[in-house]
Design a protein around this motif. Sequence first.
Motif, PDB file in Angstrom:
ATOM      1  N   ARG A 123      42.537  44.763  54.290  1.00  0.00           N
ATOM      2  CA  ARG A 123      42.626  43.312  54.339  1.00  0.00           C
ATOM      3  C   ARG A 123      43.993  42.858  53.840  1.00  0.00           C
ATOM      4  NH1 ARG A 123      40.084  40.919  50.553  1.00  0.00           N
ATOM      5  NH2 ARG A 123      39.791  42.776  49.265  1.00  0.00           N
ATOM      6  N   ARG A 124      44.479  41.778  54.418  1.00  0.00           N
ATOM      7  CA  ARG A 124      45.601  41.113  53.785  1.00  0.00           C
ATOM      8  C   ARG A 124      45.063  40.389  52.556  1.00  0.00           C
ATOM      9  NH1 ARG A 124      48.193  37.721  58.601  1.00  0.00           N
ATOM     10  NH2 ARG A 124      46.011  37.675  59.258  1.00  0.00           N
ATOM     11  N   SER A 125      45.874  40.115  51.599  1.00  0.00           N
ATOM     12  CA  SER A 125      45.396  39.629  50.305  1.00  0.00           C
ATOM     13  C   SER A 125      44.567  38.355  50.417  1.00  0.00           C
ATOM     14  CB  SER A 125      46.583  39.390  49.367  1.00  0.00           C
ATOM     15  OG  SER A 125      47.469  38.425  49.926  1.00  0.00           O
ATOM     16  N   GLY A 126      44.866  37.493  51.397  1.00  0.00           N
ATOM     17  CA  GLY A 126      44.181  36.215  51.481  1.00  0.00           C
ATOM     18  C   GLY A 126      42.850  36.236  52.210  1.00  0.00           C
ATOM     19  N   PRO A 132      40.328  47.298  48.399  1.00  0.00           N
ATOM     20  CA  PRO A 132      41.771  47.063  48.202  1.00  0.00           C
ATOM     21  C   PRO A 132      42.403  46.402  49.422  1.00  0.00           C
ATOM     22  CG  PRO A 132      41.353  49.371  48.670  1.00  0.00           C
ATOM     23  CD  PRO A 132      40.012  48.730  48.501  1.00  0.00           C
ATOM     24  N   THR A 133      43.539  45.774  49.197  1.00  0.00           N
ATOM     25  CA  THR A 133      44.253  45.066  50.251  1.00  0.00           C
ATOM     26  C   THR A 133      45.589  45.745  50.529  1.00  0.00           C
ATOM     27  OG1 THR A 133      45.400  43.611  48.713  1.00  0.00           O
ATOM     28  CG2 THR A 133      43.218  42.903  49.492  1.00  0.00           C
ATOM     29  N   GLU A 135      48.335  44.295  50.165  1.00  0.00           N
ATOM     30  CA  GLU A 135      49.170  43.895  49.033  1.00  0.00           C
ATOM     31  C   GLU A 135      48.992  44.867  47.865  1.00  0.00           C
ATOM     32  OE1 GLU A 135      48.895  40.209  46.055  1.00  0.00           O
ATOM     33  OE2 GLU A 135      49.658  39.644  48.050  1.00  0.00           O
ATOM     34  N   ASP A 136      47.755  45.311  47.621  1.00  0.00           N
ATOM     35  CA  ASP A 136      47.504  46.293  46.564  1.00  0.00           C
ATOM     36  C   ASP A 136      48.235  47.598  46.863  1.00  0.00           C
ATOM     37  OD1 ASP A 136      45.774  44.531  45.263  1.00  0.00           O
ATOM     38  OD2 ASP A 136      44.040  45.236  46.417  1.00  0.00           O
ATOM     39  N   ARG A 146      58.409  41.923  48.464  1.00  0.00           N
ATOM     40  CA  ARG A 146      57.129  41.252  48.662  1.00  0.00           C
ATOM     41  C   ARG A 146      56.306  41.972  49.741  1.00  0.00           C
ATOM     42  NH1 ARG A 146      57.002  36.792  50.946  1.00  0.00           N
ATOM     43  NH2 ARG A 146      59.130  36.750  51.783  1.00  0.00           N
ATOM     44  N   PRO A 147      55.009  42.165  49.529  1.00  0.00           N
ATOM     45  CA  PRO A 147      54.161  42.803  50.540  1.00  0.00           C
ATOM     46  C   PRO A 147      54.236  42.112  51.893  1.00  0.00           C
ATOM     47  CG  PRO A 147      53.003  42.683  48.460  1.00  0.00           C
ATOM     48  CD  PRO A 147      54.277  41.901  48.278  1.00  0.00           C
ATOM     49  N   ARG A 148      54.376  40.794  51.900  1.00  0.00           N
ATOM     50  CA  ARG A 148      54.460  40.065  53.173  1.00  0.00           C
ATOM     51  C   ARG A 148      55.708  40.492  53.946  1.00  0.00           C
ATOM     52  NH1 ARG A 148      51.401  37.354  56.972  1.00  0.00           N
ATOM     53  NH2 ARG A 148      52.979  37.169  58.588  1.00  0.00           N
ATOM     54  N   ARG A 167      42.480  42.893  60.108  1.00  0.00           N
ATOM     55  CA  ARG A 167      42.852  43.838  59.052  1.00  0.00           C
ATOM     56  C   ARG A 167      44.082  44.628  59.497  1.00  0.00           C
ATOM     57  NH1 ARG A 167      37.302  47.057  58.365  1.00  0.00           N
ATOM     58  NH2 ARG A 167      37.752  47.207  60.610  1.00  0.00           N
TER      59      ARG A 167
END
Length: 287
Positions: A123-126, A132-133, A135-136, A146-148, A167
């Motif tokens: 998953r993306r964090s949002g 876990p995402t 971003e994790d 930044r993960p983005r 995802r």
Amino acid sequence: MTERKDDGLPDAARLQQPIARLLRPLVRLFIRCGTTFPALCDLLRELYVNVAVHDFPLPKKEQTDSRISLLTGIHRKEVRRLRNAGAPVRQTPAAVSRTTQIVALWMADPRFATEAGAPAPLRRSGLEGNGPTFEDLVGEVTRDVRPRAVLDDWLDRKIVTFDEQERVVLTEAAIAPNRGDERQLYYFGRNLHDHIAAAVANISSSSSPFMERAVHYEGLTEDAARRLEALSRELAMAALVAANREAQALHRKDEGGEWRWNFGIYVYREKEPGGAHDATDEEEPRS
């Protein structure tokens, strides 16, 4: 005449044929990419001097221009001009190193894997959900980017894509970089270097310190060659995933040091002129 010890190594004449075969695909690449023979000669001349200076020192003696000229066959004036170039820098580009570390973690850590051990869609964090995402995952490796930004870059390079649930999914390009990807050229140099270095070490040593083996058959039909290639890919990926998982576990516990390790596999097939019909099963180290 160049300086040479009678140390059991093959002489220059015996090396001609294997070197010609080794260089042929590289020369093909050079011509396609516009690297001319004079440009390659300039590179080799500089490299010969560099290797002689840094890899063949005499204990407690000055490395003179005359000795470098003796080792390489390059005139002393050229040696003097080239020897101050310094040793080549073995540096991994930051983007390559970061990408490699994140992908390796995704493929090895159970937190980011499916029950079958494959890299799990993240998953993306949002997005809502459990586990876990992306971003994790990125945060485990670096806090500097930044993960983005990593996600946008990877989407552009087709290292990841989105599934029907939005995802993040790892693609084949994460393991086998696409043409033009910075990682492709980096690993072209690194992996070929390590393969050749292992083979050279085996030739240079009284024993064979590195495993460097192959199974090869000739005189096959195209269908048989393709089936063997497909089988080889499956076996190779299973071996790489298992080695990566163990390396990740050791890396987490390791205190850190000056050593590096590389485990590589290659698979190749081609149509040979002449149509040889003898089949061999090679399981001897090239030493």
